[in-house]
Scaffold this active site. Structure first.
Site, PDB file in Angstrom:
ATOM      1  CB  CYS A 161      42.043  45.399  40.244  1.00 19.24           C
ATOM      2  SG  CYS A 161      41.229  43.801  39.665  1.00 19.24           S
ATOM      3  N   GLY A 162      42.784  44.887  36.930  1.00 22.50           N
ATOM      4  CA  GLY A 162      43.488  44.726  35.524  1.00 22.50           C
ATOM      5  C   GLY A 162      42.069  43.774  35.073  1.00 22.50           C
ATOM      6  CB  THR A 163      40.575  40.705  36.027  1.00 23.29           C
ATOM      7  OG1 THR A 163      41.117  40.284  37.486  1.00 23.29           O
ATOM      8  CG2 THR A 163      42.661  40.081  35.249  1.00 23.29           C
ATOM      9  N   GLY A 164      39.595  42.619  37.158  1.00 21.46           N
ATOM     10  CA  GLY A 164      38.151  42.673  38.605  1.00 21.46           C
ATOM     11  C   GLY A 164      38.784  40.976  39.477  1.00 21.46           C
ATOM     12  CG  HIS A 167      18.170  37.750  40.637  1.00 28.32           C
ATOM     13  ND1 HIS A 167      17.614  37.165  40.252  1.00 28.32           N
ATOM     14  CD2 HIS A 167      16.904  38.618  40.600  1.00 28.32           C
ATOM     15  CE1 HIS A 167      16.802  36.744  39.366  1.00 28.32           C
ATOM     16  NE2 HIS A 167      16.201  38.606  39.684  1.00 28.32           N
ATOM     17  CG  ASP A 183      45.416  46.383  40.545  1.00 22.99           C
ATOM     18  OD1 ASP A 183      44.197  47.153  40.024  1.00 22.99           O
ATOM     19  OD2 ASP A 183      45.913  45.866  40.659  1.00 22.99           O
ATOM     20  CG  HIS A 184      49.290  48.403  38.933  1.00 19.14           C
ATOM     21  ND1 HIS A 184      49.020  47.556  40.278  1.00 19.14           N
ATOM     22  CD2 HIS A 184      49.851  47.831  38.028  1.00 19.14           C
ATOM     23  CE1 HIS A 184      49.766  46.346  40.334  1.00 19.14           C
ATOM     24  NE2 HIS A 184      49.482  46.341  38.669  1.00 19.14           N
ATOM     25  N   GLY A 196      40.779  39.914  40.691  1.00 20.57           N
ATOM     26  CA  GLY A 196      41.551  40.586  42.709  1.00 20.57           C
ATOM     27  C   GLY A 196      41.209  40.603  43.159  1.00 20.57           C
ATOM     28  NE  ARG A 221      12.592  34.292  42.507  1.00 19.41           N
ATOM     29  CZ  ARG A 221      12.467  35.386  42.026  1.00 19.41           C
ATOM     30  NH1 ARG A 221      11.665  35.641  42.834  1.00 19.41           N
ATOM     31  NH2 ARG A 221      12.793  35.502  40.492  1.00 19.41           N
ATOM     32  CG  HIS A 222      15.669  37.194  44.624  1.00 18.81           C
ATOM     33  ND1 HIS A 222      16.235  36.895  44.281  1.00 18.81           N
ATOM     34  CD2 HIS A 222      14.854  38.022  44.127  1.00 18.81           C
ATOM     35  CE1 HIS A 222      15.636  36.072  42.717  1.00 18.81           C
ATOM     36  NE2 HIS A 222      15.204  37.289  43.261  1.00 18.81           N
TER      37      HIS A 222
HETATM   38  C1  RB5 Z   1      47.625  44.012  38.577  1.00 18.01           C
HETATM   39  O1  RB5 Z   1      48.739  43.390  37.332  1.00 18.01           O
HETATM   40  C2  RB5 Z   1      46.816  42.693  38.653  1.00 18.01           C
HETATM   41  O2  RB5 Z   1      47.109  41.187  38.678  1.00 18.01           O
HETATM   42  C3  RB5 Z   1      44.721  42.972  39.488  1.00 18.01           C
HETATM   43  O3  RB5 Z   1      45.147  44.326  38.366  1.00 18.01           O
HETATM   44  C4  RB5 Z   1      44.392  42.038  39.275  1.00 18.01           C
HETATM   45  O4  RB5 Z   1      43.538  41.423  37.424  1.00 18.01           O
HETATM   46  C5  RB5 Z   1      44.089  41.147  40.094  1.00 18.01           C
HETATM   47  O5  RB5 Z   1      42.824  40.149  40.096  1.00 18.01           O
END
Ligand code: RB5
Length: 142
Positions: free
Chosen positions: A65-68, A98, A8-9, A70, A132-133
């Site tokens: 994404c910003g955090t991964g 695994h 995403d952005h 979402g 096993r996995h």
């Molecule tokens: C966008 O601002 C942010 O919410 C998105 O990139 C992500 O981190 C969501 O999980």
């Protein structure tokens, strides 16, 4: 191996770094966008990419994404997807061995480009251990 990548952005700048790495490594990949930092909604990129991996059109996917978070939440809604949110190389290796993860999620606001490249390299080059996995993955699918 065919690889699909999208962001995403909030992940587009790290995606550019990873695209350059995939290109330099002569890997077969398709970049599903976006191209700019204009605001978009991560499910609009995570869902179609996940479906392309689940139906076999692509072998592996990378979502940023910003955090991964979402991206990973969305990807794991698609049956057959095992998306791992990874920010260290130990987990990158372990989740292939695994979990046989087929999508890698990362957060641009969490790690730097050097570590992200090492994670992608490790994840793409580590084989599933089976055994096993395999039984545990069958239980996920069930
Ligand atoms: C966008 O601002 C942010 O919410 C998105 O990139 C992500 O981190 C969501 O999980």
């Amino acid at each position: 191996m065919k690889i699909a990548i999208a962001s995403d952005h909030g992940g587009v700048n790290l995606k550019k770094v990873i695209v350059e790495f995939l290109n330099d490594s002569n890997l077969d990949f398709t970049d599903f966008g976006p191209e700019s930092t204009d605001s978009v909604d991560y499910p609009d990129y995570a869902k179609p990419l996940s479906e392309k991996v689940a139906n076999g059109e692509f072998d592996k996917g990378i979502l940023i994404c910003g955090t991964g978070i979402g991206m990973s939440i969305t990807a794991n809604k698609t049956k057959g997807i095992r998306c791992a949110l990874v920010h260290d190389t130990f987990s990158a290796k372990a989740t292939r061995q695994h979990n046989d993860s087929n999508i890698l999620a990362m957060g641009e606001r969490v790690i730097g480009p050097g570590l992200a490249i090492d994670i992608v390299d490790t994840w793409l080059n580590t084989e599933f251990e089976g055994g096993r996995h395999e039984r545990r993955i069958s239980k996920i699918e069930a």
